[in-house]
Design a protein around this motif. Structure first.
Motif, PDB file in Angstrom:
ATOM      1  N   LYS A  36     -13.877 -28.105  37.512  1.00  0.00           N
ATOM      2  CA  LYS A  36     -13.523 -29.247  38.349  1.00  0.00           C
ATOM      3  C   LYS A  36     -14.043 -29.142  39.776  1.00  0.00           C
ATOM      4  N   ASN A  37     -14.279 -27.929  40.242  1.00  0.00           N
ATOM      5  CA  ASN A  37     -14.623 -27.721  41.634  1.00  0.00           C
ATOM      6  C   ASN A  37     -15.838 -26.793  41.732  1.00  0.00           C
ATOM      7  N   LYS A  38     -16.940 -27.306  42.258  1.00  0.00           N
ATOM      8  CA  LYS A  38     -18.192 -26.549  42.315  1.00  0.00           C
ATOM      9  C   LYS A  38     -18.108 -25.284  43.156  1.00  0.00           C
ATOM     10  N   LYS A  39     -17.185 -25.216  44.093  1.00  0.00           N
ATOM     11  CA  LYS A  39     -17.137 -24.025  44.945  1.00  0.00           C
ATOM     12  C   LYS A  39     -16.685 -22.780  44.188  1.00  0.00           C
ATOM     13  N   PHE A  40     -16.113 -22.953  42.989  1.00  0.00           N
ATOM     14  CA  PHE A  40     -15.690 -21.819  42.162  1.00  0.00           C
ATOM     15  C   PHE A  40     -16.803 -21.334  41.228  1.00  0.00           C
ATOM     16  N   ARG A  41     -17.894 -22.044  41.136  1.00  0.00           N
ATOM     17  CA  ARG A  41     -18.941 -21.681  40.176  1.00  0.00           C
ATOM     18  C   ARG A  41     -19.630 -20.359  40.476  1.00  0.00           C
ATOM     19  N   PRO A  42     -19.940 -20.047  41.731  1.00  0.00           N
ATOM     20  CA  PRO A  42     -20.563 -18.731  41.970  1.00  0.00           C
ATOM     21  C   PRO A  42     -19.656 -17.575  41.541  1.00  0.00           C
ATOM     22  N   ILE A  43     -18.379 -17.706  41.786  1.00  0.00           N
ATOM     23  CA  ILE A  43     -17.438 -16.644  41.408  1.00  0.00           C
ATOM     24  C   ILE A  43     -17.303 -16.579  39.886  1.00  0.00           C
ATOM     25  N   SER A  44     -17.384 -17.719  39.218  1.00  0.00           N
ATOM     26  CA  SER A  44     -17.264 -17.706  37.759  1.00  0.00           C
ATOM     27  C   SER A  44     -18.494 -17.067  37.120  1.00  0.00           C
ATOM     28  N   THR A  45     -19.659 -17.250  37.722  1.00  0.00           N
ATOM     29  CA  THR A  45     -20.852 -16.562  37.228  1.00  0.00           C
ATOM     30  C   THR A  45     -20.715 -15.061  37.449  1.00  0.00           C
ATOM     31  N   GLN A  46     -20.140 -14.673  38.573  1.00  0.00           N
ATOM     32  CA  GLN A  46     -19.869 -13.249  38.824  1.00  0.00           C
ATOM     33  C   GLN A  46     -18.915 -12.702  37.771  1.00  0.00           C
ATOM     34  N   ILE A  47     -17.938 -13.483  37.398  1.00  0.00           N
ATOM     35  CA  ILE A  47     -16.973 -13.056  36.380  1.00  0.00           C
ATOM     36  C   ILE A  47     -17.696 -12.761  35.064  1.00  0.00           C
ATOM     37  N   MET A  48     -18.605 -13.629  34.680  1.00  0.00           N
ATOM     38  CA  MET A  48     -19.341 -13.389  33.434  1.00  0.00           C
ATOM     39  C   MET A  48     -20.167 -12.110  33.540  1.00  0.00           C
ATOM     40  N   GLN A  49     -20.763 -11.884  34.695  1.00  0.00           N
ATOM     41  CA  GLN A  49     -21.551 -10.663  34.903  1.00  0.00           C
ATOM     42  C   GLN A  49     -20.646  -9.431  34.864  1.00  0.00           C
ATOM     43  N   ILE A  50     -19.475  -9.532  35.468  1.00  0.00           N
ATOM     44  CA  ILE A  50     -18.510  -8.417  35.466  1.00  0.00           C
ATOM     45  C   ILE A  50     -18.103  -8.073  34.042  1.00  0.00           C
ATOM     46  N   ILE A  51     -17.802  -9.080  33.254  1.00  0.00           N
ATOM     47  CA  ILE A  51     -17.392  -8.844  31.872  1.00  0.00           C
ATOM     48  C   ILE A  51     -18.520  -8.170  31.099  1.00  0.00           C
ATOM     49  N   SER A  52     -19.729  -8.665  31.269  1.00  0.00           N
ATOM     50  CA  SER A  52     -20.876  -8.078  30.579  1.00  0.00           C
ATOM     51  C   SER A  52     -21.084  -6.620  30.984  1.00  0.00           C
ATOM     52  N   ASN A  53     -21.034  -6.351  32.281  1.00  0.00           N
ATOM     53  CA  ASN A  53     -21.253  -4.981  32.762  1.00  0.00           C
ATOM     54  C   ASN A  53     -20.091  -4.052  32.406  1.00  0.00           C
ATOM     55  N   SER A  54     -18.873  -4.529  32.532  1.00  0.00           N
ATOM     56  CA  SER A  54     -17.696  -3.705  32.249  1.00  0.00           C
ATOM     57  C   SER A  54     -17.561  -3.399  30.770  1.00  0.00           C
ATOM     58  N   PHE A  55     -18.033  -4.324  29.953  1.00  0.00           N
ATOM     59  CA  PHE A  55     -17.895  -4.165  28.512  1.00  0.00           C
ATOM     60  C   PHE A  55     -18.550  -2.874  28.038  1.00  0.00           C
ATOM     61  N   GLU A  56     -19.681  -2.571  28.603  1.00  0.00           N
ATOM     62  CA  GLU A  56     -20.418  -1.372  28.205  1.00  0.00           C
ATOM     63  C   GLU A  56     -19.587  -0.106  28.379  1.00  0.00           C
ATOM     64  N   LEU A  57     -18.745  -0.077  29.392  1.00  0.00           N
ATOM     65  CA  LEU A  57     -17.978   1.122  29.711  1.00  0.00           C
ATOM     66  C   LEU A  57     -16.543   1.106  29.172  1.00  0.00           C
ATOM     67  N   ASN A  58     -16.075  -0.042  28.704  1.00  0.00           N
ATOM     68  CA  ASN A  58     -14.700  -0.150  28.213  1.00  0.00           C
ATOM     69  C   ASN A  58     -14.655  -1.145  27.058  1.00  0.00           C
ATOM     70  N   LYS A  59     -15.455  -0.878  26.039  1.00  0.00           N
ATOM     71  CA  LYS A  59     -15.654  -1.799  24.921  1.00  0.00           C
ATOM     72  C   LYS A  59     -14.366  -2.214  24.230  1.00  0.00           C
ATOM     73  N   GLU A  60     -13.596  -1.244  23.801  1.00  0.00           N
ATOM     74  CA  GLU A  60     -12.435  -1.553  22.970  1.00  0.00           C
ATOM     75  C   GLU A  60     -11.378  -2.355  23.717  1.00  0.00           C
ATOM     76  N   SER A  61     -11.170  -2.053  24.981  1.00  0.00           N
ATOM     77  CA  SER A  61     -10.156  -2.781  25.745  1.00  0.00           C
ATOM     78  C   SER A  61     -10.551  -4.241  25.951  1.00  0.00           C
ATOM     79  N   ILE A  62     -11.790  -4.472  26.315  1.00  0.00           N
ATOM     80  CA  ILE A  62     -12.226  -5.854  26.561  1.00  0.00           C
ATOM     81  C   ILE A  62     -12.347  -6.617  25.243  1.00  0.00           C
ATOM     82  N   ALA A  63     -12.842  -5.971  24.199  1.00  0.00           N
ATOM     83  CA  ALA A  63     -12.886  -6.624  22.887  1.00  0.00           C
ATOM     84  C   ALA A  63     -11.479  -6.963  22.422  1.00  0.00           C
ATOM     85  N   GLY A  64     -10.520  -6.090  22.721  1.00  0.00           N
ATOM     86  CA  GLY A  64      -9.118  -6.362  22.380  1.00  0.00           C
ATOM     87  C   GLY A  64      -8.611  -7.622  23.049  1.00  0.00           C
TER      88      GLY A  64
END
Length: 168
Positions: A36-64
């Protein structure tokens, strides 16, 4: 600063920690606000990057978290709304990482069929004109190899075992 702290936390927390679900609830709220609000989009892209990067180091917890919440479909909805190829490729990478997990959680992750959830997104982004490079990327996921290593002609001449059937 807060995003950096959250990213570091995702690496060390286990799925049974309440903090993990709280972090993903926060992520989900940011993704909804970004619709709904474009000012949150840069942070949401960061969130996707964080999930992708964190997944490698904590697979089971994030998959859970993906198994026990509606978070992955929220990611798909968000990327569908944006029609962003960059975010779609991040989402594909997250799905790939989920589907190559070994151990007890692997069967459960396989059953949630992440790539089928992404399929409508791919069609909407490429508008039925899916490039060959995209198919090559999916085949590299199937064979669990870097698709840039070999020439395409050489790849098709070799017999390789299917290591990740999920993208099929």
């Amino acid at each position: 600063y807060a995003i950096h702290f959250i990213s570091d936390s995702l690496i060390f927390l286990k799925s049974q920690d309440r903090s993990v679900s709280t972090i993903f609830m926060f992520f989900q709220k940011v993704l909804k606000k970004a619709l709904k609000n474009k000012k949150f989009r840069p942070i949401s892209t960061q969130i996707m990057q964080i999930i992708s990067n964190s997944f490698e180091l904590n697979k089971e917890s994030i998959a859970g978290v993906f198994l026990h919440t509606n978070f992955f479909p929220s990611l798909v909805n968000y990327v569908s709304f944006l029609k962003s190829k960059e975010n779609m490729y991040l989402l594909l990478n997250i799905a790939r990482k989920c589907t190559i997990i070994q151990g007890d959680i692997a069967d459960y992750v396989y059953k949630i069929d992440l790539f089928s959830k992404i399929h409508p997104l791919v069609i909407s982004i490429f508008e039925d004109n899916i490039p060959d490079e995209f198919y090559e990327l999916l085949w590299s996921y199937v064979f669990n190899e870097d698709n840039s290593i070999q020439e395409t002609n050489v790849q098709f001449e070799q017999i390789r075992p299917i290591l990740n059937p999920a993208p099929l």
